[in-house]
Scaffold this active site. Structure first.
Site, PDB file in Angstrom:
ATOM      1  N   GLY A 220      10.118   3.622   5.683  1.00 42.23           N
ATOM      2  CA  GLY A 220       9.624   4.964   5.997  1.00 42.23           C
ATOM      3  C   GLY A 220      10.506   5.753   6.950  1.00 42.23           C
ATOM      4  O   GLY A 220      10.099   6.815   7.420  1.00 42.23           O
ATOM      5  N   GLU A 256      11.899  -2.700   6.527  1.00 46.66           N
ATOM      6  CA  GLU A 256      12.283  -2.740   5.106  1.00 46.66           C
ATOM      7  C   GLU A 256      12.438  -1.318   4.559  1.00 46.66           C
ATOM      8  O   GLU A 256      11.692  -0.895   3.683  1.00 46.66           O
ATOM      9  CB  GLU A 256      11.251  -3.556   4.304  1.00 46.66           C
ATOM     10  CG  GLU A 256       9.812  -3.199   4.597  1.00 46.66           C
ATOM     11  CD  GLU A 256       8.799  -4.172   4.000  1.00 46.66           C
ATOM     12  OE1 GLU A 256       9.079  -5.385   3.980  1.00 46.66           O
ATOM     13  OE2 GLU A 256       7.721  -3.705   3.571  1.00 46.66           O
ATOM     14  N   GLY A 258      14.007   1.835   2.465  1.00 47.15           N
ATOM     15  CA  GLY A 258      14.627   2.006   1.148  1.00 47.15           C
ATOM     16  C   GLY A 258      15.367   3.331   1.110  1.00 47.15           C
ATOM     17  O   GLY A 258      16.593   3.394   1.090  1.00 47.15           O
ATOM     18  N   ARG A 259      14.581   4.425   1.169  1.00 50.13           N
ATOM     19  CA  ARG A 259      15.141   5.772   1.002  1.00 50.13           C
ATOM     20  C   ARG A 259      16.279   6.060   1.983  1.00 50.13           C
ATOM     21  O   ARG A 259      17.331   6.557   1.596  1.00 50.13           O
ATOM     22  CB  ARG A 259      14.016   6.797   1.203  1.00 50.13           C
ATOM     23  CG  ARG A 259      14.367   8.199   0.763  1.00 50.13           C
ATOM     24  CD  ARG A 259      13.263   9.187   1.121  1.00 50.13           C
ATOM     25  NE  ARG A 259      11.984   8.848   0.555  1.00 50.13           N
ATOM     26  CZ  ARG A 259      11.541   9.231  -0.642  1.00 50.13           C
ATOM     27  NH1 ARG A 259      12.310   9.977  -1.400  1.00 50.13           N
ATOM     28  NH2 ARG A 259      10.344   8.872  -1.078  1.00 50.13           N
ATOM     29  N   CYS A 334       9.689  20.614 -21.677  1.00 45.30           N
ATOM     30  CA  CYS A 334       8.730  21.663 -22.012  1.00 45.30           C
ATOM     31  C   CYS A 334       7.564  21.620 -21.033  1.00 45.30           C
ATOM     32  O   CYS A 334       6.420  21.379 -21.429  1.00 45.30           O
ATOM     33  CB  CYS A 334       8.215  21.459 -23.430  1.00 45.30           C
ATOM     34  SG  CYS A 334       9.533  21.243 -24.615  1.00 45.30           S
ATOM     35  N   TYR A 363      14.653   6.601  -5.151  1.00 44.97           N
ATOM     36  CA  TYR A 363      13.474   7.130  -5.849  1.00 44.97           C
ATOM     37  C   TYR A 363      13.904   8.292  -6.754  1.00 44.97           C
ATOM     38  O   TYR A 363      13.309   9.372  -6.713  1.00 44.97           O
ATOM     39  CB  TYR A 363      12.405   7.585  -4.868  1.00 44.97           C
ATOM     40  CG  TYR A 363      11.993   6.502  -3.890  1.00 44.97           C
ATOM     41  CD1 TYR A 363      11.189   5.439  -4.304  1.00 44.97           C
ATOM     42  CD2 TYR A 363      12.425   6.524  -2.563  1.00 44.97           C
ATOM     43  CE1 TYR A 363      10.826   4.432  -3.410  1.00 44.97           C
ATOM     44  CE2 TYR A 363      12.061   5.527  -1.677  1.00 44.97           C
ATOM     45  CZ  TYR A 363      11.263   4.486  -2.104  1.00 44.97           C
ATOM     46  OH  TYR A 363      10.899   3.501  -1.222  1.00 44.97           O
TER      47      TYR A 363
HETATM   48  C1  LIG Z   1       5.509  -1.832   1.699  1.00 47.35           C
HETATM   49  C2  LIG Z   1       6.667  -0.896   1.668  1.00 47.35           C
HETATM   50  N1  LIG Z   1       7.773  -1.214   2.351  1.00 47.35           N
HETATM   51  C3  LIG Z   1       8.850  -0.407   2.353  1.00 47.35           C
HETATM   52  C4  LIG Z   1       8.858   0.784   1.645  1.00 47.35           C
HETATM   53  C5  LIG Z   1      10.086   1.627   1.666  1.00 47.35           C
HETATM   54  O1  LIG Z   1       9.824   2.875   2.190  1.00 47.35           O
HETATM   55  P1  LIG Z   1      11.002   3.932   2.381  1.00 47.35           P
HETATM   56  O2  LIG Z   1      11.753   3.980   1.120  1.00 47.35           O
HETATM   57  O3  LIG Z   1      10.305   5.217   2.693  1.00 47.35           O
HETATM   58  O4  LIG Z   1      11.849   3.456   3.517  1.00 47.35           O
HETATM   59  C6  LIG Z   1       7.717   1.154   0.923  1.00 47.35           C
HETATM   60  C7  LIG Z   1       7.677   2.396   0.165  1.00 47.35           C
HETATM   61  O5  LIG Z   1       6.759   2.749  -0.492  1.00 47.35           O
HETATM   62  C8  LIG Z   1       6.587   0.291   0.932  1.00 47.35           C
HETATM   63  O6  LIG Z   1       5.484   0.578   0.251  1.00 47.35           O
END
Ligand SMILES: Cc1ncc(COP(=O)(O)O)c(C=O)c1O
Length: 414
Positions: A220, A256, A258-259, A334, A363
């Protein structure tokens, strides 16, 4: 990077281009800014492209997966990687696979999941975290998964049932608490949240005479699509974590994200098919669209982009264009929802020009509805030189040679 994008043949578009060197630099820098007792796991759901995972495998401590499919994928690509398996709904088959694959952590989201695990574990051992939906007020954030009624994790009141079960199943070892509550936090807010989660976990462990060695605060870390250069302050976050960990000498914090790791290294590049005018407004219709890059539709933002003018125009008539005015960039689908960026001022955007959308490494392709309308899929290409191809200098260079076509200048290299 933009030079490379200009060099692609028209037939190669639309394309995703991943800057692997930039990803390597970015992930290496993040790891270096975090204290030792912070384990950096990459959330594979953000983008599980094999080439990206290989690069990340060199710099992160492991991968968070959220399905048996992601688990199999990461295991096959990186057999030695540490894997944490989370996700709000796991079937018995998936839990069995997690045990068979020897995942390093299993994040349990309900007492029901734990009960299934007690049936499956047999003579094996497994280390688990309990995911809790903690009662914290999180304010206005793009994606909130906890702090109010939600299907993610369990309410603190439901933890007692889990503790009773764990007491009779010593092969399922409780290592700590997991609390991914929201996405889109800046470093001070993320740090404040970490402190709240740790304080809560401390109190809870004390009340139940538990020894918790780990707190996973999820991902997050914020990514700002409106100001691409405003990246999460990993340095301040690392410093803050160092201070927090000094007060908890036996604790490991796991994150953890991701984005915030992979968003910046991806570009989606395509071509303007037509520029239309409707009721006085300019619409640039692009090859491709949100079935390739759903991020702006999913998050309701304008995807930042750069215009790459092209002088190739195969038709004998004049090209349609938007000139010194706002343009809305749409795809070929469309549906009025197929919008990538809305009313963005451009100096000049012509049919035949290219548009390179930045921040398309998370994403993006993997959350898009590829099958809708059966258009061809984009191509994928990878850049991997150690020069900084998306540096400001490189961008400015390209701008000087492109008669200031406009669009949004993306001043960021990851
Ligand atoms: C349990 C959990 N961990 C990590 C993430 C990664 O979040 P982000 O990509 O916002 O860092 C998510 C995203 O939905 C998640 O649900």
């Amino acid at each position: 990077m933009l030079r490379h994008l200009r060099g692609l043949a028209d037939a190669e578009l639309p394309a995703y281009v991943y800057d692997l060197a930039a990803l390597r630099r970015h992930s290496r820098a993040i790891r270096a800014l975090l204290p030792d007792r912070v384990d950096l796991f990459y959330a594979a759901k953000a983008n599980s492209d094999p080439r990206l995972l290989h690069v990340l495998g060199e710099h992160v401590d492991g991968f968070e997966v959220a399905s048996a499919g992601e688990l199999r994928h990461v295991r096959q690509l990186l057999p030695k990687a540490s894997i944490a398996f989370g996700g709000p709904g796991k079937s018995a088959v998936e839990l069995a696979q997690a045990l068979d694959e020897g995942v390093e952590r299993l994040h349990l989201e309900s007492e029901h999941e734990l009960r299934i695990l007690t049936e499956l574990v047999g003579e094996r051992t497994v280390d688990v975290l309990l995911r809790v939906n903690l009662p914290f007020s999180l304010g206005q954030l793009p994606l909130v998964m906890g702090g109010w009624p939600s299907p993610f994790g369990m309410d603190p009141a439901h933890l007692d049932g889990c503790l009773r079960l764990l007491a009779t199943h010593p092969r399922i070892r409780l290592r700590g608490i997991h609390a991914h509550l929201a996405s889109g936090l800046d470093a001070p807010d993320q740090l404040a949240l970490v402190e709240q989660v740790i304080a809560w976990a401390d109190r809870w462990a004390g009340e139940h005479q538990l020894n918790l060695s780990e707190v996973n605060v999820g991902g997050g870390m914020g990514v700002d699509y409106t100001e691409p250069e405003r990246i999460f302050d990993w340095s301040a976050f690392g410093t803050g974590l160092r201070r927090v960990l000094a007060d908890h000498p036996a604790l490991t914090v796991r994150i953890e994200p991701g984005r915030s790791i992979s968003a910046y290294c991806g570009w989606y590049v395509t071509q303007v098919l037509d520029v239309k005018r409707s009721r006085g407004e300019a619409f640039a219709v692009l090859r491709g669209g949100t079935h390739h890059l759903r991020t702006p539709a999913a998050k309701g933002h304008d995807q930042p982009f750069e215009i790459i003018p092209s002088d190739t125009w195969p038709w004998p008539w004049t090209r349609s264009e938007a000139h010194r005015e706002p343009a809305t960039l749409v795809g070929q689908l469309c549906t009025p929802k197929d919008v990538l960026a809305r009313q963005i001022p451009v100096n000049r955007l012509r049919a035949g020009d290219r548009v390179a959308f930045a921040m398309a490494g998370a994403y993006a392709w993997n959350i898009s509805h590829h099958g809708f309308l059966m258009h061809p899929e984009p191509r994928f290409s990878y850049l991997d030189d150690e020069r900084p191809p998306t540096s400001l200098a490189a961008v400015e260079d390209v701008r000087k040679t492109t008669d200031g076509a406009g669009g949004r200048l993306v001043r960021h290299s990851c």
